[in-house]
Design a protein around this motif. Structure first.
Motif, mmCIF file in Angstrom:
data_model
loop_
_atom_site.group_PDB
_atom_site.id
_atom_site.type_symbol
_atom_site.label_atom_id
_atom_site.label_comp_id
_atom_site.label_asym_id
_atom_site.label_seq_id
_atom_site.Cartn_x
_atom_site.Cartn_y
_atom_site.Cartn_z
ATOM 1 N N MET A 1 40.837 24.318 12.343
ATOM 2 C CA MET A 1 39.592 23.693 12.798
ATOM 3 C C MET A 1 38.770 24.701 13.599
ATOM 4 S SD MET A 1 40.384 19.807 14.027
ATOM 5 C CE MET A 1 41.219 20.335 15.521
ATOM 6 N N GLN A 2 37.459 24.591 13.487
ATOM 7 C CA GLN A 2 36.559 25.338 14.357
ATOM 8 C C GLN A 2 36.338 24.495 15.606
ATOM 9 O OE1 GLN A 2 35.452 28.490 13.752
ATOM 10 N NE2 GLN A 2 36.777 28.416 11.933
ATOM 11 N N LEU A 3 37.097 24.778 16.658
ATOM 12 C CA LEU A 3 37.117 23.899 17.817
ATOM 13 C C LEU A 3 35.754 23.728 18.489
ATOM 14 C CD1 LEU A 3 40.565 24.770 19.418
ATOM 15 C CD2 LEU A 3 39.984 23.008 17.742
ATOM 16 N N PRO A 4 34.922 24.774 18.616
ATOM 17 C CA PRO A 4 33.591 24.536 19.199
ATOM 18 C C PRO A 4 32.768 23.537 18.391
ATOM 19 C CG PRO A 4 34.110 26.877 19.230
ATOM 20 C CD PRO A 4 35.173 26.216 18.402
ATOM 21 N N ASP A 5 32.870 23.589 17.066
ATOM 22 C CA ASP A 5 32.128 22.638 16.229
ATOM 23 C C ASP A 5 32.673 21.220 16.397
ATOM 24 O OD1 ASP A 5 30.650 24.764 15.300
ATOM 25 O OD2 ASP A 5 31.790 24.979 13.437
ATOM 26 N N VAL A 6 34.002 21.101 16.503
ATOM 27 C CA VAL A 6 34.603 19.783 16.698
ATOM 28 C C VAL A 6 34.181 19.208 18.047
ATOM 29 C CG1 VAL A 6 36.773 18.530 16.948
ATOM 30 C CG2 VAL A 6 36.552 20.297 15.206
ATOM 31 N N LEU A 7 34.179 20.041 19.093
ATOM 32 C CA LEU A 7 33.756 19.563 20.409
ATOM 33 C C LEU A 7 32.297 19.136 20.388
ATOM 34 C CD1 LEU A 7 34.327 19.063 23.392
ATOM 35 C CD2 LEU A 7 33.798 21.473 23.833
ATOM 36 N N ALA A 8 31.443 19.873 19.697
ATOM 37 C CA ALA A 8 30.032 19.489 19.600
ATOM 38 C C ALA A 8 29.888 18.152 18.877
ATOM 39 C CB ALA A 8 29.242 20.576 18.875
ATOM 40 N N ALA A 9 30.663 17.940 17.817
ATOM 41 C CA ALA A 9 30.625 16.660 17.106
ATOM 42 C C ALA A 9 31.133 15.536 17.988
ATOM 43 C CB ALA A 9 31.453 16.751 15.821
ATOM 44 N N PHE A 10 32.197 15.798 18.750
ATOM 45 C CA PHE A 10 32.736 14.794 19.669
ATOM 46 C C PHE A 10 31.697 14.412 20.721
ATOM 47 C CE2 PHE A 10 34.875 13.920 23.733
ATOM 48 C CZ PHE A 10 35.605 12.799 23.384
ATOM 49 N N ALA A 231 52.546 14.491 29.965
ATOM 50 C CA ALA A 231 53.820 14.216 29.293
ATOM 51 C C ALA A 231 53.679 14.169 27.778
ATOM 52 C CB ALA A 231 54.400 12.901 29.809
ATOM 53 N N SER A 232 52.524 13.727 27.282
ATOM 54 C CA SER A 232 52.352 13.582 25.833
ATOM 55 C C SER A 232 51.694 14.797 25.182
ATOM 56 C CB SER A 232 51.532 12.323 25.523
ATOM 57 O OG SER A 232 50.279 12.358 26.159
ATOM 58 N N ARG A 233 51.062 15.664 25.974
ATOM 59 C CA ARG A 233 50.357 16.802 25.381
ATOM 60 C C ARG A 233 51.263 17.687 24.530
ATOM 61 N NH1 ARG A 233 46.226 21.291 28.070
ATOM 62 N NH2 ARG A 233 46.569 22.870 26.463
ATOM 63 N N PRO A 234 52.478 18.082 24.988
ATOM 64 C CA PRO A 234 53.298 18.946 24.137
ATOM 65 C C PRO A 234 53.712 18.294 22.824
ATOM 66 C CG PRO A 234 54.269 18.700 26.339
ATOM 67 C CD PRO A 234 53.072 17.824 26.283
ATOM 68 N N ILE A 235 53.960 16.982 22.859
ATOM 69 C CA ILE A 235 54.336 16.272 21.634
ATOM 70 C C ILE A 235 53.178 16.317 20.648
ATOM 71 C CG2 ILE A 235 55.070 14.055 20.669
ATOM 72 C CD1 ILE A 235 56.192 13.376 23.466
ATOM 73 N N LEU A 236 51.980 16.041 21.145
ATOM 74 C CA LEU A 236 50.807 16.026 20.279
ATOM 75 C C LEU A 236 50.495 17.411 19.732
ATOM 76 C CD1 LEU A 236 48.718 13.621 22.514
ATOM 77 C CD2 LEU A 236 49.546 13.091 20.220
ATOM 78 N N GLN A 237 50.667 18.443 20.552
ATOM 79 C CA GLN A 237 50.418 19.798 20.055
ATOM 80 C C GLN A 237 51.384 20.157 18.931
ATOM 81 O OE1 GLN A 237 50.029 21.919 24.094
ATOM 82 N NE2 GLN A 237 48.580 23.026 22.810
ATOM 83 N N ARG A 238 52.642 19.781 19.083
ATOM 84 C CA ARG A 238 53.611 20.070 18.016
ATOM 85 C C ARG A 238 53.267 19.318 16.740
ATOM 86 N NH1 ARG A 238 57.276 19.866 22.478
ATOM 87 N NH2 ARG A 238 57.845 17.704 21.996
ATOM 88 N N MET A 239 52.596 18.177 16.858
ATOM 89 C CA MET A 239 52.213 17.404 15.684
ATOM 90 C C MET A 239 50.977 17.971 14.991
ATOM 91 S SD MET A 239 52.870 13.441 16.866
ATOM 92 C CE MET A 239 52.544 12.828 15.202
ATOM 93 N N GLY A 240 50.190 18.799 15.702
ATOM 94 C CA GLY A 240 49.000 19.372 15.098
ATOM 95 C C GLY A 240 47.699 19.049 15.795
ATOM 96 N N PHE A 241 47.756 18.456 16.997
ATOM 97 C CA PHE A 241 46.560 18.213 17.787
ATOM 98 C C PHE A 241 46.191 19.475 18.571
ATOM 99 C CE2 PHE A 241 47.933 13.985 16.855
ATOM 100 C CZ PHE A 241 46.824 13.151 16.990
ATOM 101 N N HIS A 242 44.876 19.660 18.800
ATOM 102 C CA HIS A 242 44.377 20.834 19.507
ATOM 103 C C HIS A 242 43.590 20.409 20.749
ATOM 104 C CE1 HIS A 242 45.249 23.460 16.013
ATOM 105 N NE2 HIS A 242 44.905 22.392 15.311
ATOM 106 N N PRO A 243 43.841 21.058 21.891
ATOM 107 C CA PRO A 243 43.040 20.753 23.087
ATOM 108 C C PRO A 243 41.629 21.321 22.943
ATOM 109 C CG PRO A 243 44.579 22.540 23.545
ATOM 110 C CD PRO A 243 44.893 22.054 22.156
ATOM 111 N N VAL A 244 40.626 20.507 23.280
ATOM 112 C CA VAL A 244 39.237 20.969 23.189
ATOM 113 C C VAL A 244 38.506 20.880 24.523
ATOM 114 C CG1 VAL A 244 39.029 20.422 20.732
ATOM 115 C CG2 VAL A 244 38.413 18.694 22.423
ATOM 116 N N ALA A 245 39.034 20.113 25.495
ATOM 117 C CA ALA A 245 38.383 19.977 26.801
ATOM 118 C C ALA A 245 39.340 19.252 27.734
ATOM 119 C CB ALA A 245 37.060 19.211 26.685
ATOM 120 N N GLU A 246 38.994 19.257 29.010
ATOM 121 C CA GLU A 246 39.683 18.430 29.999
ATOM 122 C C GLU A 246 38.735 17.324 30.435
ATOM 123 O OE1 GLU A 246 42.908 18.842 31.108
ATOM 124 O OE2 GLU A 246 43.050 20.393 29.554
#
Length: 257
Positions: A1-10, A231-246
C-alpha cells in the motif's frame, strides 16, 4: 500500500466527510466535522483544519455548544502542533492513545482459522447483543452506552450497516466485536474487539478480526481500518495491517444541569 495515499483517503472519506452511522448525524463545517448522537446526547469532533490564529476560538465554540459528553479525536498529523495544549486549556483531558491501522483486504490471508472448541457467530437477535455486551464488560470493565443500541437498530436494516460477531466456547461468550460498513467509501472499520482475560493468547482475537474482515471483503470494501490499543497492535501487524497515524481521544464530561 502507498500509506500516504491511504491516509489521505482516510482523512477525506472517514473524517472530513464521514458517513453517519446508526443513531448519529454528521455535521460538516468549514473548520471542523462532528458526529452528533441522537437528540444531541453526545458529540465527537472527527476532523479539524485549524490554525494558530483560530484554534482557540473554534475549540471554545465547540465546548460551549456541547452540553453532553464531548470527544475530540486528535490525530498525530493535525495542526496546529500545539493543539493538545489548547484542548487541555479548554478543559478536555486525554485518554490512552491508539494507533490507526489499515489493511488492504486483498492482501490479508483469509479466512483465519478458528481455535479448537471455539465457534464464531454473527449477532442476529437481542440475546446476541447481550452476549456481546457481557463480553465487553468482562474484557474492558465497562460498556459503551451506544454500542448495544446501534447493533440492535442495525438488525432491522438491510443491508446492515453494522455486523456484530461473538466467539463462543461452548455456551460461554469469550470474545466479541463489530464491523461497520461505511457505504460510499472504500473503508470498513473494526470496533470493540475484546476477549475475556482467560481466553487471551489462544488465537481467538485473531480469528475474530479475520471473520469480520471476510464480511467486509464480501461487501466489496477495499480497506479495513481499526484504532488499535498497544495489546492488539502486534497481532494486527502480523496479520497485514499497517500503522498510518496515532489518535488520542480528548474528552470532556457533560456539564451538570
Amino acid at each position: 500500500m502507498q500509506l500516504p495515499d491511504v491516509l489521505a483517503a482516510f482523512d477525506e472519506q472517514m473524517r472530513r466527510r464521514p458517513v453517519a452511522g446508526v443513531g448519529e448525524r454528521a455535521e460538516v463545517g468549514e473548520r471542523l466535522t462532528r458526529l452528533v448522537g441522537t437528540q444531541s446526547a453526545w458529540t465527537t469532533v472527527v476532523w479539524s483544519d485549524l490554525s494558530e490564529a483560530d484554534a482557540d476560538r473554534v475549540i471554545a465554540a465547540e465546548v460551549a455548544r456541547s452540553e453532553g459528553p464531548l470527544e475530540w479525536k486528535l490525530y498525530s498529523h493535525d495542526r496546529p502542533a500545539d493543539l493538545p495544549d489548547r484542548l487541555r486549556a479548554a478543559g478536555l483531558r486525554p485518554e490512552p492513545a491508539e494507533t490507526v491501522m489499515v489493511a488492504d483486504l486483498a492482501d490479508l490471508q483469509l479466512p483465519v482459522p478458528t481455535p479448537g472448541g471455539v465457534r464464531l457467530t454473527t449477532v442476529e437477535d437481542d440475546a446476541g447483543v447481550e452476549a456481546m455486551t457481557d463480553v465487553h464488560r468482562g474484557a474492558f470493565g465497562t460498556v459503551h452506552a451506544g454500542s448495544g443500541t446501534a447493533v440492535r437498530a442495525a438488525l432491522q436494516l438491510h443491508p446492515r450497516p453494522i455486523e456484530a460477531v461473538v466467539a463462543w466456547a461452548g455456551d460461554v461468550p469469550v470474545s466479541a466485536g463489530r464491523v461497520e460498513f461505511h457505504e460510499g467509501t472504500g473503508f470498513a472499520s473494526l470496533w470493540g474487539g475484546g476477549t475475556l482475560p482467560a481466553w487471551r493468547g489462544r488465537g481467538v482475537f485473531r480469528a475474530l478480526v479475520g471473520h469480520r474482515a471476510v464480511l467486509a471483503r464480501d461487501r466489496g470494501f477495499r480497506w479495513l481500518q481499526v484504532d488499535a490499543l498497544p495489546a492488539s497492535r502486534p497481532i494486527l501487524q502480523r496479520m497485514g495491517f499497517h500503522p498510518v497515524a496515532e489518535t488520542t481521544p480528548w474528552v470532556r464530561e457533560p456539564r451538570s444541569r
